[in-house]
Scaffold this active site. Structure first.
Site, PDB file in Angstrom:
ATOM      1  CE  LYS A  68     -10.937  -3.688  -5.779  1.00 48.09           C
ATOM      2  NZ  LYS A  68     -11.705  -2.888  -5.911  1.00 48.09           N
ATOM      3  NE  ARG A 110      -4.589   3.836  -5.793  1.00 42.33           N
ATOM      4  CZ  ARG A 110      -4.064   2.620  -6.319  1.00 42.33           C
ATOM      5  NH1 ARG A 110      -4.634   1.988  -7.185  1.00 42.33           N
ATOM      6  NH2 ARG A 110      -2.849   2.190  -6.030  1.00 42.33           N
ATOM      7  NE  ARG A 167      -7.872   3.146 -11.128  1.00 40.29           N
ATOM      8  CZ  ARG A 167      -8.413   1.959 -11.100  1.00 40.29           C
ATOM      9  NH1 ARG A 167      -8.979   1.335  -9.947  1.00 40.29           N
ATOM     10  NH2 ARG A 167      -8.153   0.940 -12.003  1.00 40.29           N
ATOM     11  CG  PHE A 170      -4.279   1.431   0.306  1.00 42.56           C
ATOM     12  CD1 PHE A 170      -3.379   1.180  -0.693  1.00 42.56           C
ATOM     13  CD2 PHE A 170      -5.498   1.977   0.162  1.00 42.56           C
ATOM     14  CE1 PHE A 170      -3.585   1.855  -1.876  1.00 42.56           C
ATOM     15  CE2 PHE A 170      -5.840   2.720  -1.144  1.00 42.56           C
ATOM     16  CZ  PHE A 170      -4.977   2.397  -2.209  1.00 42.56           C
ATOM     17  NE  ARG A 213      -4.630  -3.324 -14.888  1.00 49.26           N
ATOM     18  CZ  ARG A 213      -5.742  -2.976 -14.115  1.00 49.26           C
ATOM     19  NH1 ARG A 213      -5.906  -3.531 -13.050  1.00 49.26           N
ATOM     20  NH2 ARG A 213      -6.341  -1.874 -14.333  1.00 49.26           N
TER      21      ARG A 213
HETATM   22  P1  AMP Z   1     -10.195  -1.953  -9.396  1.00 46.00           P
HETATM   23  O1  AMP Z   1     -10.852  -0.696  -9.279  1.00 46.00           O
HETATM   24  O2  AMP Z   1     -11.394  -3.016  -9.198  1.00 46.00           O
HETATM   25  O3  AMP Z   1      -9.107  -2.198 -10.244  1.00 46.00           O
HETATM   26  O4  AMP Z   1      -9.543  -2.109  -7.797  1.00 46.00           O
HETATM   27  C1  AMP Z   1      -8.434  -1.234  -7.439  1.00 46.00           C
HETATM   28  C2  AMP Z   1      -9.054   0.010  -6.729  1.00 46.00           C
HETATM   29  O5  AMP Z   1      -9.479  -0.675  -5.436  1.00 46.00           O
HETATM   30  C3  AMP Z   1      -7.820   1.046  -6.336  1.00 46.00           C
HETATM   31  O6  AMP Z   1      -8.013   1.873  -7.240  1.00 46.00           O
HETATM   32  C4  AMP Z   1      -8.505   1.525  -5.074  1.00 46.00           C
HETATM   33  O7  AMP Z   1      -9.429   2.727  -5.511  1.00 46.00           O
HETATM   34  C5  AMP Z   1      -9.492   0.555  -4.451  1.00 46.00           C
HETATM   35  N1  AMP Z   1      -9.150  -0.142  -3.076  1.00 46.00           N
HETATM   36  C6  AMP Z   1      -9.735  -0.351  -1.854  1.00 46.00           C
HETATM   37  N2  AMP Z   1      -9.195  -0.858  -1.125  1.00 46.00           N
HETATM   38  C7  AMP Z   1      -7.781  -1.091  -1.551  1.00 46.00           C
HETATM   39  C8  AMP Z   1      -6.601  -1.611  -0.730  1.00 46.00           C
HETATM   40  N3  AMP Z   1      -6.511  -2.114   0.407  1.00 46.00           N
HETATM   41  N4  AMP Z   1      -5.494  -1.329  -1.456  1.00 46.00           N
HETATM   42  C9  AMP Z   1      -5.298  -1.001  -2.767  1.00 46.00           C
HETATM   43  N5  AMP Z   1      -6.530  -0.532  -3.442  1.00 46.00           N
HETATM   44  C10 AMP Z   1      -7.642  -0.560  -2.558  1.00 46.00           C
END
Ligand code: AMP
Length: 590
Positions: A252, A257, A272, A342, A417
């Site tokens: 991650k 994104r 995003r 990804f 989600r």
């Molecule tokens: P969060 O913002 O904590 O909800 O995590 C989701 C975000 O992680 C996504 O919107 C992406 O921007 C980011 N992300 C980073 N690495 C990945 C991955 N391998 N697959 C999907 N999302 C990822």
């Protein structure tokens, strides 16, 4: 269609928050709306003119809106400003002052939805120095013919305060009831919305041709797909309970994104939240085509700031320097990135959303030709808790936030989600407030602008029990050009042909030094490391401790001997010391 129908519905809706009531008012409105203009009515209800990704902005400064009200109502600007500050809403202020005027005059026109929409659209299209005056005239012409309450809503749309008023799902419920006779069909509408991100388009289709038109909605290039989201889990164990015995663990990365839409030469990038962010990434537009094996694509990637000389990932904040209107080309060279793919949603005419993750990944691996700019997101298939924890540790040590865990057999669920994707971060972070004094034990040759000098240094702590220098990090950040020259000179006297036996390193440096020079370093935190040797086996078997995001402060500690450097014991107590719950680092930005 009379605009009073829309304004009237908005007015009654303001007096309730009950979802069922809100829905039924919208159903009444939709049933009275001709299908040719229902898309525009839906946009107006959302407080916009087009879906967000098209970037149609009204761009009306508050000052201009106030001048327009003043002109139409024939009252001084000061009075409107006063009403505005009292009530906090320019729409209300407009209604109020126009109300006073209508008591003395007669309305001559009935204002239509078409006229309101077209005029607002013209306002959005006006650009350039004299546009503000024209905007003012257009607004004023609408207000002249609108009733006070209609004027209030027009102003709310113009100033953006109607946005967030009515939730998308309430509009979808109402569309389903109005045009298919059943709320049950809302799911089909939502699916169409998720692949098109255009509620107006969904409304027009269902109003004209019913539910079948909705079922035929397809993914298409330049209509962004609403992104799939992940649920948070706290441990590898919890993840395995939700995911079963085998799943994918991807890094991650801590960047932005990006949804890439590609049709031949044309490339559009969406964030995003599906905003068009193409302008912030001219490097992606310029370079990405040569890394792709197809011409029509929708792909998802994380753009991450990197140190070009060392290849290290940098923190998310570095990337945000690109969020600027001017000087983007300078920012691009100052804050270089890599694009880490990804997912794939569409290839050469076909949607991939219904394919299982493992098939999409295989496709992605065939599409991306990796180079120093375009990468595949590192992925490992994992089966046990230990395997998850090992990948997590590796991820954190390369600068990642944690892991994204993905079910192998499930499709891409746009806009949802759910437990198809989980995010696993660490619960605690060991933050470092203080700087550390570390010993330079090795170096790596520079690339790019650092060719001919060292690109990064290998650093160690001092272990006074064994009188050795165990490695703790590689640092390539914080050096000015002068520093780089200085290090190259100073360290040339300390080069050894063989690694000094007091050095204990998990990394093979290009050049080894006598452990003599001490430099000052700041870092964001201390993490477990499968590579570095400081405090090896102390916190966890097989792991040492390392620094995350180390940065040279600019101070060489000539006055310190290497035995005066920070010891491994100090690092252990820092690691065990202050812990802070990990918070979402991006919340201030996106
Ligand atoms: P969060 O913002 O904590 O909800 O995590 C989701 C975000 O992680 C996504 O919107 C992406 O921007 C980011 N992300 C980073 N690495 C990945 C991955 N391998 N697959 C999907 N999302 C990822």
């Amino acid at each position: 269609m009379k605009f009073s129908l829309v304004a009237g519905t908005l007015k009654i809706m303001e007096s309730t928050t009950k979802r069922l009531e809100l829905t039924s008012h919208l159903v009444d409105l939709f049933k009275k709306t001709p299908s040719e203009i229902i898309a525009n009515v839906v946009y107006l209800l959302q407080g916009k003119l087009r879906p967000d990704h098209e970037g149609v902005e009204l761009g009306v400064a508050e000052k201009i809106a106030i001048r327009a009200i003043s002109k139409s109502a024939g009252v001084p600007v000061k009075k409107i400003e006063h009403e505005y500050h009292e009530g906090g809403d320019l729409g209300q202020a407009a209604s109020k002052v126009l109300e006073e005027k209508t008591q003395t005059t007669f309305l001559t026109q009935t204002i239509t939805v078409e006229r309101v929409y077209d005029t607002l659209y013209k306002i959005a299209e006006l650009k350039g120095a004299r546009s503000q005056d024209m905007k003012m005239k257009y607004i004023s012409s609408l207000l002249n013919d609108a009733s006070p309450s209609e004027a209030g809503f027009i102003l709310k749309i113009i100033t953006g305060s109607l946005r967030l008023g009515i939730a998308d799902y309430t509009i979808m419920d109402a569309l389903a009831i109005a045009f298919t006779g059943s709320k049950e069909n809302r799911e089909a509408l939502e699916k169409a919305y998720n692949v098109s991100s255009d509620l107006g388009k969904v409304a027009a289709a269902v109003a004209k041709d019913g539910i079948n038109a909705i079922k035929n909605f397809k993914v298409s290039v330049f209509s962004p797909v609403r992104p799939m989201l992940a649920e948070r889990v706290k441990s590898a164990e919890e993840a395995r309970e939700k995911m079963g015995s085998e799943f994918a663990a991807e890094y991650k990365l801590d960047g932005e994104r990006v949804q890439l839409h590609i049709l031949g030469e044309k490339i559009v990038l969406y964030s995003r939240s599906l905003e068009n962010i193409t302008n912030y990434y001219p490097d992606i537009v310029e370079k990405i085509s040569k890394s792709l094996n197809a011409k029509q694509l929708i792909l998802e990637a994380e753009a991450v700031a990197v140190n070009e000389d060392t290849g290290e990932f940098l923190a998310f904040q570095e990337l945000m320097h690109r969020r600027r209107k001017y000087g983007i080309h300078k920012a691009v060279s100052q804050y270089p990135i890599t694009v880490n793919f990804f997912d794939v949603m569409y290839v050469d005419g076909k949607s991939c959303l219904d394919l299982a993750y493992k098939e999409r990944r295989k496709l992605l691996e065939n599409i991306i030709r990796e180079d120093s700019f375009a990468k595949l997101m590192p992925m490992t298939i994992v089966k046990t808790n230990n395997e998850v924890e090992d990948v997590l540790e590796n991820a954190i040590n390369t600068g990642c936030e944690g892991l994204m865990l993905k079910q192998l057999d499930l499709p891409y669920r746009a806009g949802a989600r759910g437990s198809n994707w989980l995010k696993l971060k660490r619960e605690y972070r060991n933050e470092l407030g203080d700087s550390l004094d570390l010993v330079v034990i090795g170096a790596f040759f520079g690339r790019g602008r650092r060719t001919g000098r060292y690109g990064a240094l290998l650093l160690a702590t001092y272990d006074d029990q064994t009188d050795t220098f165990p490695s703790i990090c590689k640092v390539g950040t914080g050096f000015t050009d002068e520093n780089l020259d200085q290090f190259y000179q100073i360290l040339s006297d300390k080069i050894t042909l063989k690694k000094n036996p007091r050095i204990n390193s998990g990394l093979e440096a290009d050049v080894w030094f006598e452990p003599e020079l001490v430099i000052e370093i700041l870092a964001s935190e201390i993490t477990l490391s499968p590579i570095h040797k400081t405090a090896i086996d102390v916190i966890r078997k097989g792991s040492g401790l390392a620094l995350r995001f180390p940065k040279f402060t600019g101070r060489i500690r000539f006055e310190k001997t290497p035995e005066n450097a920070t010891t491994d014991q100090e690092i252990i107590s820092l690691y065990n010391g202050q812990k802070r719950v990990v918070q979402d680092e991006r919340q201030n930005y996106i």
